[in-house]
Design a protein around this motif. Structure first.
Motif, PDB file in Angstrom:
ATOM      1  N   GLN A  31       8.461   1.282  -7.304  1.00 51.74           N
ATOM      2  CA  GLN A  31       8.206   0.171  -6.391  1.00 51.74           C
ATOM      3  C   GLN A  31       9.469  -0.307  -5.693  1.00 51.74           C
ATOM      4  OE1 GLN A  31       6.223  -2.633  -9.064  1.00 51.74           O
ATOM      5  NE2 GLN A  31       4.329  -2.294  -7.913  1.00 51.74           N
ATOM      6  N   TRP A  84       7.722  -5.053   6.531  1.00 54.11           N
ATOM      7  CA  TRP A  84       6.999  -4.141   7.412  1.00 54.11           C
ATOM      8  C   TRP A  84       7.011  -4.765   8.797  1.00 54.11           C
ATOM      9  CZ3 TRP A  84       1.293  -2.253   6.459  1.00 54.11           C
ATOM     10  CH2 TRP A  84       0.993  -1.224   7.363  1.00 54.11           C
ATOM     11  N   VAL A 124       4.219   7.964   2.096  1.00 51.92           N
ATOM     12  CA  VAL A 124       3.299   6.851   1.791  1.00 51.92           C
ATOM     13  C   VAL A 124       3.388   5.812   2.904  1.00 51.92           C
ATOM     14  CG1 VAL A 124       2.850   4.919   0.219  1.00 51.92           C
ATOM     15  CG2 VAL A 124       3.341   7.184  -0.703  1.00 51.92           C
ATOM     16  N   ARG A 125       4.593   5.442   3.302  1.00 47.88           N
ATOM     17  CA  ARG A 125       4.774   4.446   4.347  1.00 47.88           C
ATOM     18  C   ARG A 125       4.320   4.993   5.703  1.00 47.88           C
ATOM     19  NH1 ARG A 125       8.887   4.390   0.817  1.00 47.88           N
ATOM     20  NH2 ARG A 125      10.440   5.325   2.190  1.00 47.88           N
ATOM     21  N   THR A 185      -1.986  -8.077   5.367  1.00 50.81           N
ATOM     22  CA  THR A 185      -1.041  -7.735   4.296  1.00 50.81           C
ATOM     23  C   THR A 185      -0.587  -9.024   3.632  1.00 50.81           C
ATOM     24  OG1 THR A 185       0.683  -7.496   5.984  1.00 50.81           O
ATOM     25  CG2 THR A 185      -0.397  -5.484   5.228  1.00 50.81           C
ATOM     26  N   VAL A 242       5.709  -6.181   1.763  1.00 54.74           N
ATOM     27  CA  VAL A 242       4.885  -5.337   0.909  1.00 54.74           C
ATOM     28  C   VAL A 242       5.730  -4.802  -0.242  1.00 54.74           C
ATOM     29  CG1 VAL A 242       3.203  -4.656   2.676  1.00 54.74           C
ATOM     30  CG2 VAL A 242       5.228  -3.279   2.351  1.00 54.74           C
ATOM     31  N   PHE A 277       0.615   4.601   5.755  1.00 50.54           N
ATOM     32  CA  PHE A 277       0.254   3.204   6.016  1.00 50.54           C
ATOM     33  C   PHE A 277       0.260   2.937   7.520  1.00 50.54           C
ATOM     34  CE2 PHE A 277       0.626   1.945   1.621  1.00 50.54           C
ATOM     35  CZ  PHE A 277      -0.118   0.782   1.554  1.00 50.54           C
ATOM     36  N   GLN A 316       5.749  -1.616  -2.354  1.00 48.32           N
ATOM     37  CA  GLN A 316       5.121  -0.316  -2.187  1.00 48.32           C
ATOM     38  C   GLN A 316       6.010   0.780  -2.742  1.00 48.32           C
ATOM     39  OE1 GLN A 316       2.396   1.680  -2.130  1.00 48.32           O
ATOM     40  NE2 GLN A 316       1.683  -0.161  -1.073  1.00 48.32           N
ATOM     41  N   GLU A 317       5.459   1.972  -2.799  1.00 42.77           N
ATOM     42  CA  GLU A 317       6.195   3.124  -3.328  1.00 42.77           C
ATOM     43  C   GLU A 317       7.508   3.325  -2.577  1.00 42.77           C
ATOM     44  OE1 GLU A 317       5.778   7.926  -3.787  1.00 42.77           O
ATOM     45  OE2 GLU A 317       3.995   6.703  -4.077  1.00 42.77           O
ATOM     46  N   ASN A 318       8.574   3.556  -3.337  1.00 44.40           N
ATOM     47  CA  ASN A 318       9.877   3.769  -2.713  1.00 44.40           C
ATOM     48  C   ASN A 318      10.395   5.197  -2.904  1.00 44.40           C
ATOM     49  OD1 ASN A 318      10.616   3.788  -5.395  1.00 44.40           O
ATOM     50  ND2 ASN A 318      12.042   2.078  -5.246  1.00 44.40           N
TER      51      ASN A 318
END
Length: 137
Positions: free
Chosen positions: A115, A120, A59-60, A96, A50, A63, A52-54
């Motif tokens: 990003q 995951w 956020v994770r 995903t 993924v 998820f 995704q925001e880092n």
């Protein structure tokens, strides 16, 4: 056009997001390709990739919370050869992605400000995951 390919083996903690951005960027730099595309492919059906925001780890966390409700482990799945997290891991992977393509500009991954690239891990055990990186340009 040049092509550079490398396979990385990356250990993942159980049920986690493992940031692999630096591993991928190092491979892009190693390739010597300045402008092109970096394709990343994970060779597994129970983990996914993924972008995704880092910045904010919540956020994770969200998820993981949402996916645990969308794909519960206590559902009566037929396929459960490797335990109660087996089929849910396959479903999560299907929902995903197992590959990502990211532009390369001036020798750098063209990611957005917040990003990162993550494996995951959907299983309840740690694994050594193989990721194939192909850079063309």
């Amino acid at each position: 056009m040049a092509l550079y390919q490398k396979t990385l083996e990356i250990n993942t903690p159980p049920k986690s997001f493992r940031d692999i951005t630096e591993h991928i960027q190092s491979t892009v730099s190693e390739s010597g390709i300045n402008n092109g595309v970096c394709n990343i492919f994970i060779k597994h059906t129970s983990a996914s990739l993924v972008v995704q925001e880092n910045y904010d780890p919540s956020v994770r966390e969200d998820f993981e919370t949402i996916f645990s409700k969308l794909v519960p482990e206590d559902f009566p799945y037929v396929h459960n050869m490797e335990g109660k997290d087996d089929m849910p891991a396959h479903i999560r992977s299907a929902l995903t992605s197992t590959s990502e393509s990211i532009p390369v500009t001036s020798g750098k991954l063209s990611l957005g400000t917040w990003q990162g690239i993550y494996i995951w891990e959907h299983r309840a055990q740690s694994h050594n995951r193989k990721v194939v990186i192909s850079i063309s340009g």
